[in-house]
Design a protein around this motif. Structure first.
Motif, PDB file in Angstrom:
ATOM      1  N   HIS A 229       0.805  -1.288  -0.109  1.00  0.00           N
ATOM      2  CA  HIS A 229      -0.173   0.099   0.104  1.00  0.00           C
ATOM      3  C   HIS A 229       0.881   1.285   0.051  1.00  0.00           C
ATOM      4  CE1 HIS A 229      -3.851   2.131   1.066  1.00  0.00           C
ATOM      5  NE2 HIS A 229      -2.874   3.069   1.590  1.00  0.00           N
TER       6      HIS A 229
ATOM      7  N   HIS B  33       1.896   4.101  -3.101  1.00  0.00           N
ATOM      8  CA  HIS B  33       1.510   5.770  -2.961  1.00  0.00           C
ATOM      9  C   HIS B  33       2.889   6.289  -3.447  1.00  0.00           C
ATOM     10  CE1 HIS B  33      -1.897   6.444  -1.187  1.00  0.00           C
ATOM     11  NE2 HIS B  33      -1.758   5.889  -0.021  1.00  0.00           N
TER      12      HIS B  33
ATOM     13  N   GLU C  21      -5.465   6.857  -3.520  1.00  0.00           N
ATOM     14  CA  GLU C  21      -5.706   5.705  -2.915  1.00  0.00           C
ATOM     15  C   GLU C  21      -5.929   4.342  -3.800  1.00  0.00           C
ATOM     16  OE1 GLU C  21      -5.304   4.935   0.224  1.00  0.00           O
ATOM     17  OE2 GLU C  21      -4.941   7.039   0.817  1.00  0.00           O
TER      18      GLU C  21
ATOM     19  N   SER D 283      -2.325   3.133  -4.239  1.00  0.00           N
ATOM     20  CA  SER D 283      -1.953   2.021  -3.116  1.00  0.00           C
ATOM     21  C   SER D 283      -2.930   0.882  -3.077  1.00  0.00           C
ATOM     22  CB  SER D 283      -1.987   3.022  -1.959  1.00  0.00           C
ATOM     23  OG  SER D 283      -3.214   3.419  -1.780  1.00  0.00           O
TER      24      SER D 283
HETATM   25 ZN    ZN Z   1      -3.137   5.215   1.460  1.00  0.00          ZN
END
Ligand code: ZN
Length: 567
Positions: A356, A360, A385, A388
């Motif tokens: 995750h 990013h 998001e 990720s």
């Molecule tokens: Zn995140």
């Protein structure tokens, strides 16, 4: 450059404010677009530098909270950044008023101006006093929440420490853990009700000062929602309720059967495996090394990225004395370098950091190589998001490096988590819409709304024996509802796309990766619907998208569950 060699020096804020003011004046008086673009470039260079120093101070403070120097530097930024932010918005205001808008848009992109417009609208000098009061109220909530110490198992636990007990194989322990935590919230009910009431009324007052009927449209502006409407979001919630909730209800039956729970109650909800949750094998150092191998095997782009991260010392993930709790990914603009902070704890959370948070970081690394205006380097939260959450699925082929023979159980729990989250996250959004549409509800009425939404979005839950949840007060545990209104549906919008990357991956791994690179490669140059289209995926707002997605992922989970039960 290595992280440890990066030099910190506190920026001169007075000089910066003067520079921003003179750039604003130069833009306002400029004879042509060229002169305005030059001033804008100077503005970006200074803004990037201040952001880099602020981030450097933040990282070094969280890496060692005992270091008084960086603590003082962070306090300096906290105290002085709001005023400087206003001076930066003044530069935006001057650009937005430019008579050379067409040429500026040609050079910087139209979206740059849409984003500036939203930033300017969300902070008006007329509401500064109310915004300061709002900050004080959210800080009070944060402090109250952080002070929650729950006596359990012979020690005092924070709310996040309680989550392990809530998954305990012993049902009596799970039940007692929920009871103990609920009792703390019950004991602080009056304070929690009062804080929320003040926040709703404060935000409503801000919206009315700016000419809105209520806080809902201002909330969308503050979340920088561009490219889709409040109606699109209402249609999304309706799809979740109609097409997705029934699928999750069926999956919950599989979970309860697998764990041998005959009469499921709320305290059985987070209990996934009778023999405990899968955890990564090996020492923290070995897990980290497996992460590097994973990105080498995944693609040439991620191989180059992960080497830069390791060689630059841009990871601080091992637990050490003095480190702040939690984890994050941030970005050092002057060095075009992402940075990942975490505290490895031996659970599958460690792998999440490497999938995750590194997702990013990879997106930031890709964007940094594109020479974009700062405002176009990142898309909105709902799209960040995607970077990720999708990486969590797209690295699946390599999860064996962490979990060995436990990998199928990890994959199952991960997909279930993603599915279960959508009804909950969407319910949090609908709750807030009702709260701000009817700002004068009493605390009892607010709880009644939550209880009704629970029965619509999570009808399989039985709250018997848990008074805090049973009375509909469960929303008071959800920090976002207090602290960042209307931020939460972003995770749902992103997860809906991440799950589509998962099904794409199941069909054709190479093609799924190619689509992901296409989406990440756009950085912040497109809106959320534009990014979804760039990856060739279905719009979460279009009818039928969630029905199709629920069916596909639901079938995969059912098959995976059956295969595990047959072992
Ligand atoms: Zn995140």
């Amino acid at each position: 450059m290595k992280f440890e060699q990066m030099q910190y020096a506190r920026p001169d804020f007075d000089a910066a404010r003067e520079t921003f003011a003179s750039l604003r004046a130069r833009i306002a008086a400029a004879p042509d677009a060229q002169a305005q673009l030059e001033a804008f470039r100077e503005f970006e260079t200074l803004s990037r530098h201040i952001s880099t120093m602020s981030t450097l101070a933040e990282i070094r403070h969280t890496v060692d909270t005992r270091d008084a120097f960086y603590e003082a530097e962070r306090e300096f930024f906290d105290a002085n950044s709001p005023a400087l932010g206003e001076a930066q918005l003044d530069v935006y205001r001057a650009l937005l008023a430019s008579p050379f808008r067409t040429q500026l848009e040609q050079a910087l992109g139209r979206l740059t101006f849409e984003k500036m417009e939203v930033d300017v609208k969300s902070s008006d000098p007329a509401i500064l006093e109310l915004m300061a009061e709002e900050n004080a109220l959210t800080t009070a909530y944060e402090k109250l929440y952080a002070s929650a110490l729950i006596e359990f198992d012979g020690r005092k636990n924070t709310v996040s420490q309680m989550s392990l007990y809530k998954q305990n194989p012993d049902r009596a322990v799970r039940k007692a853990a929920y009871e103990a935590e609920g009792a703390w919230f019950d004991a602080h009910r009056a304070e929690l009700d009062e804080l929320y009431d003040k926040l709703v009324k404060n935000r409503t007052a801000q919206a009315r000062k700016l000419g809105y009927e209520n806080f809902i449209p201002l909330g969308a502006i503050r979340m920088r929602r561009i490219g889709y409407t409040l109606e699109d979001m209402a249609a999304y919630r309706a799809q979740i309720k109609k097409d997705f909730v029934p699928v999750v209800a069926e999956l919950k039956k599989l979970q309860y059967a697998r764990t041998g729970v005959a009469d499921p109650k709320f305290y059985d909800d987070a209990f996934c495996f009778a023999d405990g949750n899968p955890a990564p094998h090996g020492t923290p150092e070995e897990i980290l090394a497996a992460g590097r191998e994973m990105y080498h095997a995944l693609s040439p782009e991620t191989a180059e990225f992960i080497d830069e991260m390791f060689d630059g010392g841009l990871f601080d993930v091992l637990s050490k004395e003095g480190k702040a709790p939690g984890g994050y990914c941030t970005y050092l603009a002057d060095y075009k370098a992402p940075f990942i902070f975490s505290n490895f704890n031996g659970t599958s959370d460690d792998v999440d950091v490497l999938t995750h948070e590194a997702g990013h970081a990879f997106a930031a690394w890709v964007a940094a190589r594109k020479d974009l205006p700062m405002i176009l380097e990142e898309p909105g939260m709902e799209s960040c998001e995607i970077h990720s959450m999708s990486m969590e699925f797209l690295t699946a082929e390599h999860h064996e490096k962490f979990f060995g023979t436990d990998t199928p159980r990890y994959e199952l729990a991960h997909a279930e988590d993603a599915m279960y989250f959508l009804p909950y996250g969407t319910m949090v959004d609908e709750f807030q819409h009702i709260m701000y549409a009817e700002p004068d509800l009493t605390p009892g009425e607010r709880n009644a709304v939550w209880a009704k939404l629970e029965s619509e979005y999570r009808p399989w839950l039985d709250f018997a024996g848990l008074p805090f949840y049973g009375c509909g007060a469960g929303w008071q545990r959800q920090l976002h509802i207090y602290e960042v209104p209307f931020y939460y549906i972003d995770y749902c919008l992103a997860q809906t796309v991440a799950l589509q990357f998962f099904t794409a991956f199941l069909h054709d791994k190479k093609d799924a990766w190619r689509r992901y690179l296409a989406l990440v490669g756009e950085a912040g140059g497109k809106t959320y619907p534009g990014l979804v289209a760039a990856a060739g995926l279905d719009s979460p707002f279009a009818p039928g998208t969630l029905a199709k997605l629920g069916k596909e992922v639901g079938a995969w989970i059912a098959a995976q569950d059956a295969a595990l039960n047959a072992r």
